[in-house]
Enzyme design. Structure first.
Site, PDB file in Angstrom:
ATOM      1  N   CYS A 161       0.787  -1.195   0.000  1.00 39.29           N
ATOM      2  CA  CYS A 161       0.000   0.000   0.000  1.00 39.29           C
ATOM      3  C   CYS A 161       0.842   1.278   0.000  1.00 39.29           C
ATOM      4  O   CYS A 161       0.405   2.277  -0.531  1.00 39.29           O
ATOM      5  CB  CYS A 161      -0.892  -0.040   1.222  1.00 39.29           C
ATOM      6  SG  CYS A 161      -2.255   1.077   1.169  1.00 39.29           S
ATOM      7  N   ARG A 220      -2.682   4.547   5.465  1.00 34.87           N
ATOM      8  CA  ARG A 220      -3.209   3.823   4.309  1.00 34.87           C
ATOM      9  C   ARG A 220      -3.623   2.407   4.661  1.00 34.87           C
ATOM     10  O   ARG A 220      -4.296   1.737   3.879  1.00 34.87           O
ATOM     11  CB  ARG A 220      -2.155   3.812   3.192  1.00 34.87           C
ATOM     12  CG  ARG A 220      -1.821   5.189   2.660  1.00 34.87           C
ATOM     13  CD  ARG A 220      -0.539   5.196   1.846  1.00 34.87           C
ATOM     14  NE  ARG A 220      -0.674   4.563   0.552  1.00 34.87           N
ATOM     15  CZ  ARG A 220      -0.922   5.201  -0.587  1.00 34.87           C
ATOM     16  NH1 ARG A 220      -1.105   6.506  -0.568  1.00 34.87           N
ATOM     17  NH2 ARG A 220      -1.004   4.560  -1.725  1.00 34.87           N
ATOM     18  N   TRP A 229      -0.265  -4.027   2.275  1.00 41.28           N
ATOM     19  CA  TRP A 229      -1.617  -4.490   2.566  1.00 41.28           C
ATOM     20  C   TRP A 229      -1.833  -5.699   1.679  1.00 41.28           C
ATOM     21  O   TRP A 229      -1.806  -5.606   0.449  1.00 41.28           O
ATOM     22  CB  TRP A 229      -2.625  -3.390   2.261  1.00 41.28           C
ATOM     23  CG  TRP A 229      -4.035  -3.692   2.672  1.00 41.28           C
ATOM     24  CD1 TRP A 229      -4.573  -3.579   3.915  1.00 41.28           C
ATOM     25  CD2 TRP A 229      -5.102  -4.134   1.822  1.00 41.28           C
ATOM     26  NE1 TRP A 229      -5.905  -3.917   3.896  1.00 41.28           N
ATOM     27  CE2 TRP A 229      -6.254  -4.263   2.626  1.00 41.28           C
ATOM     28  CE3 TRP A 229      -5.192  -4.431   0.461  1.00 41.28           C
ATOM     29  CZ2 TRP A 229      -7.481  -4.679   2.108  1.00 41.28           C
ATOM     30  CZ3 TRP A 229      -6.412  -4.846  -0.061  1.00 41.28           C
ATOM     31  CH2 TRP A 229      -7.541  -4.971   0.768  1.00 41.28           C
ATOM     32  N   ASN A 269       3.487  -1.288  -5.548  1.00 35.15           N
ATOM     33  CA  ASN A 269       2.052  -1.158  -5.293  1.00 35.15           C
ATOM     34  C   ASN A 269       1.305  -1.530  -6.566  1.00 35.15           C
ATOM     35  O   ASN A 269       1.769  -1.232  -7.676  1.00 35.15           O
ATOM     36  CB  ASN A 269       1.677   0.281  -4.927  1.00 35.15           C
ATOM     37  CG  ASN A 269       2.022   0.626  -3.497  1.00 35.15           C
ATOM     38  OD1 ASN A 269       2.371  -0.250  -2.712  1.00 35.15           O
ATOM     39  ND2 ASN A 269       1.925   1.890  -3.163  1.00 35.15           N
ATOM     40  N   GLY A 270       0.127  -2.096  -6.399  1.00 35.85           N
ATOM     41  CA  GLY A 270      -0.680  -2.458  -7.558  1.00 35.85           C
ATOM     42  C   GLY A 270      -0.879  -3.955  -7.636  1.00 35.85           C
ATOM     43  O   GLY A 270      -0.609  -4.698  -6.686  1.00 35.85           O
ATOM     44  N   GLU A 302     -23.626   6.062   6.014  1.00 33.43           N
ATOM     45  CA  GLU A 302     -22.267   6.398   6.415  1.00 33.43           C
ATOM     46  C   GLU A 302     -22.047   6.090   7.898  1.00 33.43           C
ATOM     47  O   GLU A 302     -20.971   5.613   8.284  1.00 33.43           O
ATOM     48  CB  GLU A 302     -21.981   7.872   6.125  1.00 33.43           C
ATOM     49  CG  GLU A 302     -20.593   8.347   6.529  1.00 33.43           C
ATOM     50  CD  GLU A 302     -19.446   7.598   5.878  1.00 33.43           C
ATOM     51  OE1 GLU A 302     -18.311   7.749   6.367  1.00 33.43           O
ATOM     52  OE2 GLU A 302     -19.668   6.862   4.886  1.00 33.43           O
ATOM     53  N   LYS A 322     -19.142   3.514   9.326  1.00 36.12           N
ATOM     54  CA  LYS A 322     -18.138   3.891  10.323  1.00 36.12           C
ATOM     55  C   LYS A 322     -18.112   2.892  11.472  1.00 36.12           C
ATOM     56  O   LYS A 322     -17.046   2.516  11.954  1.00 36.12           O
ATOM     57  CB  LYS A 322     -18.429   5.294  10.876  1.00 36.12           C
ATOM     58  CG  LYS A 322     -18.003   6.417   9.965  1.00 36.12           C
ATOM     59  CD  LYS A 322     -16.501   6.537   9.879  1.00 36.12           C
ATOM     60  CE  LYS A 322     -15.919   6.554   8.511  1.00 36.12           C
ATOM     61  NZ  LYS A 322     -16.480   6.143   7.325  1.00 36.12           N
ATOM     62  N   GLU A 355     -16.405  -0.340  10.301  1.00 33.53           N
ATOM     63  CA  GLU A 355     -14.972  -0.181  10.091  1.00 33.53           C
ATOM     64  C   GLU A 355     -14.199  -0.159  11.405  1.00 33.53           C
ATOM     65  O   GLU A 355     -13.123  -0.759  11.510  1.00 33.53           O
ATOM     66  CB  GLU A 355     -14.706   1.128   9.344  1.00 33.53           C
ATOM     67  CG  GLU A 355     -15.130   1.122   7.891  1.00 33.53           C
ATOM     68  CD  GLU A 355     -14.911   2.471   7.238  1.00 33.53           C
ATOM     69  OE1 GLU A 355     -14.498   2.488   6.062  1.00 33.53           O
ATOM     70  OE2 GLU A 355     -15.138   3.511   7.880  1.00 33.53           O
ATOM     71  N   HIS A 406     -40.402  -4.718   6.508  1.00 30.53           N
ATOM     72  CA  HIS A 406     -40.356  -5.623   5.362  1.00 30.53           C
ATOM     73  C   HIS A 406     -39.181  -6.598   5.450  1.00 30.53           C
ATOM     74  O   HIS A 406     -38.708  -7.081   4.422  1.00 30.53           O
ATOM     75  CB  HIS A 406     -40.280  -4.818   4.064  1.00 30.53           C
ATOM     76  CG  HIS A 406     -41.492  -3.971   3.816  1.00 30.53           C
ATOM     77  ND1 HIS A 406     -42.731  -4.498   3.525  1.00 30.53           N
ATOM     78  CD2 HIS A 406     -41.664  -2.622   3.853  1.00 30.53           C
ATOM     79  CE1 HIS A 406     -43.607  -3.517   3.368  1.00 30.53           C
ATOM     80  NE2 HIS A 406     -42.986  -2.362   3.577  1.00 30.53           N
ATOM     81  N   LYS A 447      -6.688   2.811   3.140  1.00 23.97           N
ATOM     82  CA  LYS A 447      -7.319   4.080   2.803  1.00 23.97           C
ATOM     83  C   LYS A 447      -7.256   4.365   1.310  1.00 23.97           C
ATOM     84  O   LYS A 447      -8.177   4.894   0.719  1.00 23.97           O
ATOM     85  CB  LYS A 447      -6.657   5.214   3.579  1.00 23.97           C
ATOM     86  CG  LYS A 447      -7.465   6.503   3.545  1.00 23.97           C
ATOM     87  CD  LYS A 447      -6.903   7.503   4.518  1.00 23.97           C
ATOM     88  CE  LYS A 447      -7.849   8.647   4.750  1.00 23.97           C
ATOM     89  NZ  LYS A 447      -9.042   8.263   5.479  1.00 23.97           N
TER      90      LYS A 447
END
Length: 596
Positions: free
Chosen positions: A2, A27, A75, A101-102, A475, A479, A482, A498, A591
């Site tokens: 990362c 990150r 990561w 990275n990638g 949101e 949070k 996370e 329902h 991130k």
């Protein structure tokens, strides 16, 4: 992925690398390591599956000299979290070290070929194959060898290669961010300029296809030929923004910064939004509909902006989950608002391939105007949030909602959907947001500790909202997931009966963004009848009286109760604290998600 750092410095480089890596911890990562060139042409490598602090301790116990090195926070995408899979990776001879990275999508085929040719590929990760490809071509010089290696790759990469024999660094980029910067004490490479901000004033961003060689001089190549360097960009990040000061964690600081961030966004975008001049200066065409594109928190911000467009001007809108955009039909006359905090979100960038194929104009709503998204967009709206170190987004969410809302006002005034007088009134309304946000944070800091203590042992939470408030409830639920690692579902309050009501049992916490309507009250009555613990975010008398009417500041009906999100941020953080979670570095999260 990362985080990448590399440096060629006038003094010992290990302290520079670890300090820069610490600034990239936001990150998210599972392991960290450095490799440093020695005077005898060999490498010294130190890696750990613990935090940067543990790497610093290891280097203190077993020091490494040298002035040129590379570092990385990983990561995990390929291979388990082990020291063997941690970066940097070395070639067979131990002369080269690589950080990447990638995602290399053809890594399996490349690995098989390398093994057939006698290479020992020691790890399970895709990145290692690249250093062996560079090793095979090294006779042509490091820069040319890197070019030869990347020609064989498919996927995305930002990579830095260190040659211990020559002390040279070479970097290349394709679909993943990398910057180069020079300062008084050396030359630096990083995946985020924040990593090296204290040591530089300007930086350059590698474009796809760039190869940069850092030795006694710095040279640039593109397409196998010498190239002019990309333009210098001013680094505006201050040291204070990278410090948590007296706060317990960065998230606390960044929650508290939201009133200032809101004021900064409005100072930048409010005036040109209210009269439509922002739209007229953008060069964008008129549109019949709007699609908001994003992932996670950025998608939630986009949905809030879409709600404004529909509510105030009747603009048809569509919210597109970027990772699910393969079957997205981009209708004619669609304006695409692409939301990404980092501007490097791989799913968003891939979805843009579909947009560009259909010729739809794209506006980037991002906290990084020079990012890949910013460079691909037809127009960029910078969110002006400043660096955000906590992995879970707080102030960048608020900044994206307000930036996107200013764009929505400007677009509607500029295309005649709204009168200028209406635009002025709406921007004047937004002027109350900093005070509304500050009030919400203050109320939450007082009320949340008791609420969190009563609910932190629950197995999960429900979140409810109506209309535009539903995106804010989404949101809030994100949070909580996370930070606390508890399940949290968000639903339209009318949908409770329902299906989701089956989850409610005595003591189940149900967080409601309460609009005061009779329909919401009916939903909350259903929860209470089954023993659920209602945590309503509303006006006076609510469990969390964080909305505008509490302190006499009028709320803003047309954009919904944005300030409710601050209360939910504080709640999520406090529940996580009580459960012993790492607030700034939640598990399994990154991130800047530069892989799909």
């Amino acid at each position: 992925m990362c985080g990448i750092v590399a440096g060629r410095t006038s003094g010992a480089v290990t302290g520079t690398l670890t300090e820069a890596l610490a600034r990239l911890e936001y990150r998210g990562y599972d392991s960290v390591g450095v490799a440093v060139a020695q005077g005898d042409g060999t490498l010294q490598v130190r890696r750990t599956t613990a935090r940067v602090e543990a790497l610093v301790d290891r280097l203190a116990a077993d020091p490494v000299g040298g002035t040129t090195g590379v570092g990385h926070t990983r990561w995990a995408t390929h291979g388990a979290v082990t020291e063997g899979n941690a970066h940097p990776h070395a070639d067979c001879s131990g002369r080269l070290a690589l950080v990447h990275n990638g995602i290399i999508t053809n890594a399996d085929a490349l690995r098989a070929g390398l093994r057939e040719r006698g290479h020992v590929v020691a790890s399970d990760v895709d990145s290692e194959v690249v250093v062996h490809l560079v090793e095979e071509a090294l006779g042509t010089g490091l820069a040319a060898a890197v070019e030869a290696a990347v020609e064989q790759l498919t996927g995305t990469w930002a990579l830095a290669v260190l040659d211990a024999l020559t002390g040279e660094l070479v970097a290349a980029s394709h679909g993943s961010p990398l910057v180069v910067a020079e300062g008084p004490e050396g030359v630096y490479l990083a995946s985020d300029v924040a990593a090296v901000a204290p040591w530089i004033e300007d930086f350059r961003v590698l474009e796809d296809g760039h190869v940069v060689a850092v030795g006694d001089t710095t040279t640039w190549r593109h397409g196998g030929r010498a190239a002019e360097p990309p333009p210098l960009r001013r680094c505006t990040i201050s040291v204070a923004e990278l410090s948590r000061e007296l706060y317990a964690d960065f998230m606390s600081k960044e929650i508290d910064e939201q009133p200032l961030v809101a004021a900064r966004v409005l100072e930048s975008w409010g005036a040109p939004a209210q009269d439509g001049s922002l739209w007229h200066g953008s060069g964008l065409p008129d549109f019949a509909r709007v699609a908001v594109l994003g992932c996670g928190t950025s998608l939630n911000a986009g949905r809030a902006v879409a709600g404004v467009l529909g509510r105030v001007a009747g603009v048809p809108t569509q919210a597109v989950v970027a990772s699910e955009a393969d079957d997205w039909v981009v209708e004619p006359d669609t304006l695409v608002l692409a939301f990404s905090q980092s501007g490097e979100t791989a799913d968003v960038l891939r979805a843009l391939d579909r947009v560009e194929h259909r010729g739809a104009p794209v506006v980037a709503v991002t906290n990084s105007a020079w990012s890949a998204l910013g460079r691909r967009a037809d127009f960029v709206m910078s969110c002006h949030a400043g660096p955000e170190i906590g992995v879970a987004a707080t102030k960048t969410y608020t900044a994206q909602v307000l930036t996107g809302t200013c764009l929505a006002i400007a677009a509607c005034v500029g295309t005649g959907r709204l009168a200028r007088s209406t635009g002025r009134a709406m921007v004047a309304d937004l002027g109350r947001v900093p005070d509304l946000v500050a009030q919400s944070i203050g109320v939450a800091m007082q009320a949340v500790p008791t609420i969190a203590a009563a609910t932190s042992e629950a197995s999960g939470f429900l979140f409810l909202g109506r209309g535009i408030a539903r995106s804010y409830a989404d949101e809030g639920a994100l949070k909580l997931k996370e930070l606390s690692y508890l399940w949290a579902e968000s639903h339209a309050s009318g949908e409770l009966k329902h299906g989701p009501l089956a989850l409610v049992e005595p003591g189940t916490p149900v967080v409601a963004v309460d609009d005061g309507s009779s329909r919401m009250q009916a939903s909350l009555a259903e929860v209470r009848a089954r023993g659920g613990d209602v945590i309503d975010i509303g006006g006076p008398g609510s469990a969390l009286p964080a909305l505008g009417t509490t302190g006499g500041i009028p709320g803003i009906d047309w954009c919904g109760p944005l300030e409710s999100v601050m209360a939910m941020q504080v709640l999520a953080r406090q529940v996580a604290v009580l459960r012993g979670r790492d607030i700034d570095k939640p598990r399994n999260l990154a991130k800047s998600v530069t892989v799909e």
